[in-house]
Design an enzyme around this catalytic site. Structure first.
Site, PDB file in Angstrom:
ATOM      1  N   CYS A   1       5.059 -12.765   7.748  1.00  0.00           N
ATOM      2  CA  CYS A   1       4.930 -11.401   8.267  1.00  0.00           C
ATOM      3  C   CYS A   1       3.490 -11.191   8.724  1.00  0.00           C
ATOM      4  O   CYS A   1       2.560 -11.556   8.024  1.00  0.00           O
ATOM      5  CB  CYS A   1       5.283 -10.380   7.180  1.00  0.00           C
ATOM      6  SG  CYS A   1       5.018  -8.666   7.732  1.00  0.00           S
TER       7      CYS A   1
ATOM      8  N   GLY B   1       1.591  -0.804  -4.853  1.00  0.00           N
ATOM      9  CA  GLY B   1       0.291  -1.463  -4.953  1.00  0.00           C
ATOM     10  C   GLY B   1      -0.307  -1.266  -6.323  1.00  0.00           C
ATOM     11  O   GLY B   1      -0.467  -0.124  -6.761  1.00  0.00           O
TER      12      GLY B   1
ATOM     13  N   CYS C   1      12.222  -4.125  12.714  1.00  0.00           N
ATOM     14  CA  CYS C   1      11.616  -5.451  12.771  1.00  0.00           C
ATOM     15  C   CYS C   1      12.239  -6.295  11.675  1.00  0.00           C
ATOM     16  O   CYS C   1      12.226  -5.900  10.503  1.00  0.00           O
ATOM     17  CB  CYS C   1      10.102  -5.346  12.542  1.00  0.00           C
ATOM     18  SG  CYS C   1       9.309  -6.953  12.296  1.00  0.00           S
TER      19      CYS C   1
ATOM     20  N   CYS D   1       0.818  -1.201   0.000  1.00  0.00           N
ATOM     21  CA  CYS D   1       0.000   0.000   0.000  1.00  0.00           C
ATOM     22  C   CYS D   1       0.850   1.248   0.000  1.00  0.00           C
ATOM     23  O   CYS D   1       1.925   1.284   0.606  1.00  0.00           O
ATOM     24  CB  CYS D   1      -0.901   0.055   1.241  1.00  0.00           C
ATOM     25  SG  CYS D   1      -2.210  -1.154   1.233  1.00  0.00           S
TER      26      CYS D   1
ATOM     27  N   ASN E   1      -2.086   1.637   5.480  1.00  0.00           N
ATOM     28  CA  ASN E   1      -0.967   0.802   5.053  1.00  0.00           C
ATOM     29  C   ASN E   1      -0.477   0.062   6.284  1.00  0.00           C
ATOM     30  O   ASN E   1      -0.089   0.692   7.272  1.00  0.00           O
ATOM     31  CB  ASN E   1       0.160   1.666   4.475  1.00  0.00           C
ATOM     32  CG  ASN E   1       1.406   0.866   4.134  1.00  0.00           C
ATOM     33  OD1 ASN E   1       1.336  -0.350   3.952  1.00  0.00           O
ATOM     34  ND2 ASN E   1       2.543   1.536   4.060  1.00  0.00           N
ATOM     35  N   GLY E   2      -0.518  -1.261   6.236  1.00  0.00           N
ATOM     36  CA  GLY E   2      -0.098  -2.059   7.380  1.00  0.00           C
ATOM     37  C   GLY E   2      -1.064  -3.192   7.620  1.00  0.00           C
ATOM     38  O   GLY E   2      -1.801  -3.588   6.701  1.00  0.00           O
TER      39      GLY E   2
ATOM     40  N   TYR F   1      13.570  -4.373  -0.194  1.00  0.00           N
ATOM     41  CA  TYR F   1      12.810  -4.739  -1.376  1.00  0.00           C
ATOM     42  C   TYR F   1      11.742  -3.734  -1.809  1.00  0.00           C
ATOM     43  O   TYR F   1      11.621  -3.426  -2.985  1.00  0.00           O
ATOM     44  CB  TYR F   1      12.154  -6.094  -1.141  1.00  0.00           C
ATOM     45  CG  TYR F   1      11.301  -6.580  -2.277  1.00  0.00           C
ATOM     46  CD1 TYR F   1      11.858  -7.278  -3.355  1.00  0.00           C
ATOM     47  CD2 TYR F   1       9.936  -6.334  -2.297  1.00  0.00           C
ATOM     48  CE1 TYR F   1      11.058  -7.717  -4.394  1.00  0.00           C
ATOM     49  CE2 TYR F   1       9.143  -6.774  -3.334  1.00  0.00           C
ATOM     50  CZ  TYR F   1       9.703  -7.464  -4.385  1.00  0.00           C
ATOM     51  OH  TYR F   1       8.928  -7.894  -5.416  1.00  0.00           O
TER      52      TYR F   1
ATOM     53  N   CYS G   1      10.670 -11.602   9.774  1.00  0.00           N
ATOM     54  CA  CYS G   1      10.585 -12.574   8.682  1.00  0.00           C
ATOM     55  C   CYS G   1      11.876 -13.381   8.584  1.00  0.00           C
ATOM     56  O   CYS G   1      11.882 -14.513   8.105  1.00  0.00           O
ATOM     57  CB  CYS G   1      10.240 -11.901   7.360  1.00  0.00           C
ATOM     58  SG  CYS G   1      11.281 -10.492   6.933  1.00  0.00           S
TER      59      CYS G   1
ATOM     60  N   CYS H   1      10.182  -1.682   9.397  1.00  0.00           N
ATOM     61  CA  CYS H   1      10.273  -2.892   8.566  1.00  0.00           C
ATOM     62  C   CYS H   1      11.548  -2.872   7.736  1.00  0.00           C
ATOM     63  O   CYS H   1      11.682  -2.065   6.813  1.00  0.00           O
ATOM     64  CB  CYS H   1       9.053  -2.965   7.648  1.00  0.00           C
ATOM     65  SG  CYS H   1       9.173  -4.292   6.455  1.00  0.00           S
TER      66      CYS H   1
ATOM     67  N   ASP I   1      17.845  -9.805  -4.394  1.00  0.00           N
ATOM     68  CA  ASP I   1      17.560  -9.109  -3.142  1.00  0.00           C
ATOM     69  C   ASP I   1      17.048 -10.055  -2.073  1.00  0.00           C
ATOM     70  O   ASP I   1      17.398  -9.949  -0.906  1.00  0.00           O
ATOM     71  CB  ASP I   1      16.558  -7.966  -3.378  1.00  0.00           C
ATOM     72  CG  ASP I   1      15.388  -8.427  -4.184  1.00  0.00           C
ATOM     73  OD1 ASP I   1      14.613  -9.249  -3.686  1.00  0.00           O
ATOM     74  OD2 ASP I   1      15.264  -7.990  -5.344  1.00  0.00           O
TER      75      ASP I   1
END
Lengths: 470, 470, 470, 470
Positions: free
Chosen positions: C389, C34, C439, C8, C108-109, C249, C442, C243, C353
């Site tokens: 995630c 998005g 964070c 998003c 977004n989230g 990425y 992942c 994040c 990546d």
């Protein structure tokens, strides 16, 4: 539901800035003459601009299209394909670039010698891109054989055989022509200083133009802003051949064509039918919508009360989703639904304008039975159709014309009616003023314009033999 | 051209795999009840699937949509907005996720207490996404106040005030309800083992279902595949309030509603009009298409010959390009064109079903004059409309109702006719069997269901006060 | 081809008349975040107007839409669904009418307590129409529990758990908030007197705005024309959780987020990778397009020459026709085609990546082999992804994450490479300044925000149990 | 953003049932050669079927189209108009009906004698419907002058002057021809037993076909299912004229054309540039995307580190809404956004493939300055473009070519760079093996194929003089 689709409508106007918009309205008023494609060309004195596409006028031409056509001369066309299948390449007007500049053309009718002319041009090395018979006229207009004459358009027309009303556009003028037999209608109108040519007078009404006169058989009319002139390219044919089926079925009841008011002719056909085929009954009902005028005539002469037998769904469109097989039969009533309260328990006289294959009529009769009709007496306000048309009506092959294959009695049984009568040819012709000036070949088999018997609609689409290579 | 747009049509069927397809046909047959939006929900026992959009059924629902709805229960809706503007958020059925699962709903009518209910829910913290009055019903069905009762749907209905026929769908069943006054029509049909509910019987005809009976005022019908059950949520109202305007104008002539055949009622209205307001004339003509039945009645009683005064362009669609100002006036005749051959020189009785603003009628009368009518006697087959409708008909504000502001004589002058007469209220009510069971508030001002006077259609769209922040 | 879709992007601006147009540009610049849906709301002081639809910004918003949104405040959203499937009901901003007026929101989230909140609201009788987790925020804003507090927005935010950057619009203002962990990026920009909030600074660049600062974790920013104000709704979390995958990425290399330049971080990741996993080779090539920055870093440190291994087809769109089974395999090379002249005969270091499922990477490696690569040494500029995630990235289920199921050696065999190395977690964290503020769950499984383990994306779409009826 | 649009790509395959689908893929892989229109013809042995339209392959051809083209021979075309404006009439392949059956044709290149041939045909009475120079070839193939010869196609080709690769389709075969100078690329591939002809080898890659050889200058290739044959229609020109600009700019880096790998030639151009025009700098960056190969070459020879200066927005489409004037300037960065973190404070060598008008390059240089570049040294990997192309590249008029009007120094000032250097013609030609076989007229003015100086692209669209009528 319609057994015969209409074919083509024409509209041209010179003068106003809004020529294309008025043409849009004029085509709209003649939408009943063709629902498969529509196109408009406008000329600015130097170039010809074209817009159009498949479908109804409102689908084929956008507001943006009209804006790009704001020039003082426009011609337009609505089409049901007579020759040429339903492909976008055949949207008319057709436009070509020639040695003498661009030219656009649109056509109502059917050329019986188009195949020969095309073969000849192809033999000489010309290429064709559309599959309609109209394209050959563009080749003729570009051909030095005609181009170098004093009046190329007239010279070309003299070599056409068949049925045609034509609109031709050059960057600086519009020309309109009607074949020497006058097979299709074409009228001249005027609004202020602006001149109009249209297939039917209902197109004049919508733009509030007054009717001036018909284009004469064998006449060319030239329109430029503020000016109309006329010349002959041929004398009227010894035998005129106005299409009687235009009066019976095609034209709008509000139009005057061939010097007749369509509504009044249809009413007269119904009246004659009442005299020839009376029946003791409770109610006269028309099959909507064409037979409404004839039913009024039948009612007035017979004294049988007139009523309404069906309601019509006006929202039927081309985009209706074909249902799956399981429920396909249900769609019979999509367009016409019988009014039970009107027909139940009644002895009905049902008036139809014409019967072609008979399959649709049969379904309608069945739905009246289901709604409780006690007796059904079908009266057809025209003679039995026994012969194909070679001048522009898309009747099916002779094998599919129910009256070409069966007796009246057999047809009545097939349709499931208690009695059946058609109008006689004599009575039909008595309903128009100049009966000798009409073509009724679909009823009589008497073709006024010689035809090539092998002609059929898809001839220009047949695959040719591949080039043989050594 | 139409002064009153129709409002809503409903269709539900449980049983066949092709439920959604049959619903498509059933909506199609009721397209005259709403042309602005259409939607279908289908249930598979676990989930509810929705498709729909703006426009006619054939525009709003694609073949692909129908394929994705192949489940054995379906409900559908065609809409002309009564409450709520023309926005896609308002396409019905509306669907919501609730604590007890998904639910879908569609509505014909108008809730007079929707504003209060909505205010209450908003006050309690509920959010609304559509602007129609129907959304509040979803909130009620989700509300523990109703949800926790033995029969939540019935409990919710008991708190609704106004006019409503409702279809509600849960994953495992369909429920249909009609308000205690029976204001809008709703009937039950059957085809094989499959049960149907529809607004009008013409929708049963198209799927070849037989009419069983009407849903009773205050009744809930539950449909599941192969099974129909009934219960009452309220006794019928002391005063029933069937909408007489359904019979006069909205419903299809082929339908039976409120125990009457629409065609026959309209014919009786015309007959009564002939008795109350005779006139010496040459021809009776209806204004197409609604007044055709009434004109037949007038003709039969008066003995004045009946004819056809206009042709109708059936290709009028929503997509017609608005012409530029310069030629806008020309579009008056886009839909109706007078048949000169029929009306010229005649003393006409023109039969109309109703007159709302009068502006369109005036244009039609003018076009008849232009076509040569000698005298025009307008006869209206219903009383003067002097009051707004609060139960679902989108009449304009009182200020725009010509009969609310002017005497009959003034109206006649405005319309440009030689004489004008309306049917009396008494005569109108004599044309139906149970006249005491009807609402005729638009004529009489006698509203059978109490209303909130400040109501108007766009109430849910008014901007609210912005949040005040300290 | 893309294994992870982005999720998003947000953009808001207050001040200029062309606010919606600038929002359109701002979304366009963030289209990489998005591609499934886009929407814009504009406020005029009294009402909120919404436009949007499925697809890219240029598909979802028309010129006509922008014209209808000419108001001085606008918010917009591009979306890849995190919670909620790809349905038009989920196009954001979501708008609702509440007791305190209309409100719009975009997000977004991912909220980890959305399920519980929604269950609670449904239990209380609220209805839900969308399937995204965002809708529950609208219910909170309308809820008197929050609405009656001094600062309803702040109060509601304090009850949200999970990852969120939010834009909320009332008719008279825009508010932007970032969760206390700062999981997703959100920055403030300014152009002239007009204030902007956006997910990434590349959206500021496109409208030539200057970057001011990031929205702080736990901060609410209020925008009105010409004015920006700030307040806190919560202190920053004890443990920030930016994040790290945004840097690896998602974000555009031209953006600055979390105080870092994305390009430089990626280059540093590549450089670290060269130090940790050197290899004797002829050429470093990136897998387009994300790994280009990392490949530069690898090249600089390793001294291995850098080249170009693939060409990219920029015309790949969503509308590509799925080929029939027979030739489906051919489509592997639709988007990336190896440059034979570059890679044939070479020992390659291929820089990626990240690797998610591994299937796409495998196809790319195979195509390099087919183009003649002699050796392939795959170097991944991030650690193995072993955990899902819960904060907004649509990684597949754990079972599909190749590194969650296999050893590095197994993965290398599966991918068909001569050697494989990932960057270590430590080295990765050394590439950012404040490594403790990130964070990286992942990679590490260390989730900074407590989660409900049963959560999965489609939770709001599961059919509920049908209502049980006695 | 693109100063030179590409022109045309060709693809043909005989053999598989899925010929049209493979052609769709082959065009897709060559989409960079033309984005304005696309079309496919398929032959079934008796007829030729055509589908196509404006826009990208994925817009112009639908799944339904492909299904209707399931025949074992197909040819396709992507187009940027060289001669002929952007009108749907010019979608290629063009198809015509001729005396020897249907024929379809598509063309990459530009005929310098098309005007004269067309004038001649028009003079003889032929009509033209498209405005492209390709249509005249259809007339030649239908012309008995050629048709009656043993090898009509070869005979026609011998009378063409200019640049052309052609695909011609008859119902039973495909023929492909390349002009005697070999100006445009055309290669032969094979997948299993099926033969392919394509403009570039990247189209072979996508269908996993192997490259066989180039079609030779002056050669005709005939494809039928399972069979390929060859004949000459002319000897190779004394002076071959392969377009060097194909290598510099047009072709895909993954393709091999003219016996060269495009990527390697571009890298060599960059290397030569580094030798001719070294500069003391911190970073080499390419202007995306074409100059990436050249930048690698510059970097390798110069030793200056290579980096990435811009990010590219891959979602730029034709449908981007033109912003209002007020914010138009903002759109400069829609496609390319400088990476501040990469370029700020650096002395940059910016490598471009070519400079045409200079306006776009200037905007790019300005955006680098804005992002903080300290010095900008522009290096162009080809000589100054001073002459128009008459063989198919749509360079602007000479007046708009910045290098035709200004000195290098003036150009450098105009572009706002600290230094500017172009590659020399000699160095450029040293980068290809057979430098004498190339046309570099756009650099040198040395036209290998004689031209008519008055030629310009829109010549077939100029309005002709209206027909003068006496």
């Amino acid at each position: 539901m319609q057994e015969i689709k209409h074919y083509c409508g024409l509209f041209a106007i010179a003068g106003p800035e809004a020529a294309a918009e008025l043409t849009y309205l004029g085509l709209y008023a003649q939408q009943h003459r063709g629902q498969e494609a529509a196109g408009i060309c406008a000329a600015d004195g130097r170039e010809i601009h074209r817009r159009g596409g498949m479908g109804l006028v409102t689908d084929a031409i956008s507001r943006h299209d009209l804006e790009s056509l704001r020039h003082p001369m426009a011609i337009g066309h609505v089409r049901y394909s007579t020759t040429g299948s339903c492909k976008s390449d055949n949207v008319q007007p057709l436009v070509a670039q020639t040695a003498s500049g661009p030219v656009a053309i649109c056509h109502n009718g059917n050329l019986v010698n188009a195949g020969g002319l095309r073969d000849d041009y192809e033999h000489r090395g010309h290429i064709f891109t559309a599959t309609s018979d109209t394209e050959v006229i563009l080749h003729m207009l570009a051909d030095p054989k005609y181009r170098d004459q004093d009046d190329p358009f007239a010279a070309a027309l003299r070599d056409l055989r068949g049925s045609y009303c034509l609109l031709a556009m050059w960057p600086d003028r519009i020309e309109a022509a009607r074949d020497p037999t006058g097979n299709r209608p074409l009228c001249i109108g005027r609004v202020g200083a602006d001149w109009i040519v249209a297939s039917e007078t209902c197109a004049l009404d919508i733009v509030q133009a007054e009717y001036v006169r018909d284009v004469a058989p064998g006449e060319i009319i030239t329109l430029t802003p503020g000016k109309l002139s006329s010349r002959r390219f041929a004398p009227p044919a010894a035998r005129c051949a106005q299409c009687v089926f235009e009066l019976i079925y095609f034209a709008d009841p509000a139009s005057d064509i061939f010097g007749e008011n369509v509504h009044l002719v249809r009413k007269a056909l119904g009246a004659a039918l009442a005299r020839e085929a009376p029946v003791d009954a409770d109610l006269v009902i028309p099959v909507p919508n064409c037979a409404r005028c004839a039913a009024l005539g039948y009612h007035e002469v017979s004294g049988v009360p007139i009523g309404r037998g069906f309601t019509t769904n006006h929202y039927v469109g081309r985009s209706f989703i074909q249902p799956t097989q399981a429920i396909r039969d249900l769609t019979v009533r999509l367009k016409l639904n019988p009014i039970r309260g009107s027909v139940a328990g009644k002895r009905l006289v049902v008036v139809e304008d014409s019967v072609v294959r008979g399959t649709t009529t049969r379904a309608k009769m069945q739905s009246l039975r289901d709604a409780g009709a006690k007796e059904i007496h079908l009266r057809v306000a025209s003679p039995p159709i026994r012969h194909p048309c070679h001048y522009g009506i898309d009747f099916p092959q002779r094998e599919e014309l129910v009256a070409a294959q069966h007796t009246i009695e057999e047809i009545g049984q097939f349709l499931g009616v208690d009695s059946l009568a058609y109008l006689s040819r004599e009575a039909m012709l008595n309903c128009v003023r100049e009966s000798q000036a009409y073509c009724d070949a679909c009823f009589s088999g008497d073709y006024p314009i010689p035809i090539n018997n092998s002609f059929h609609k898809a001839q220009f689409e047949r695959p040719r033999a591949p080039v043989a290579k050594a």
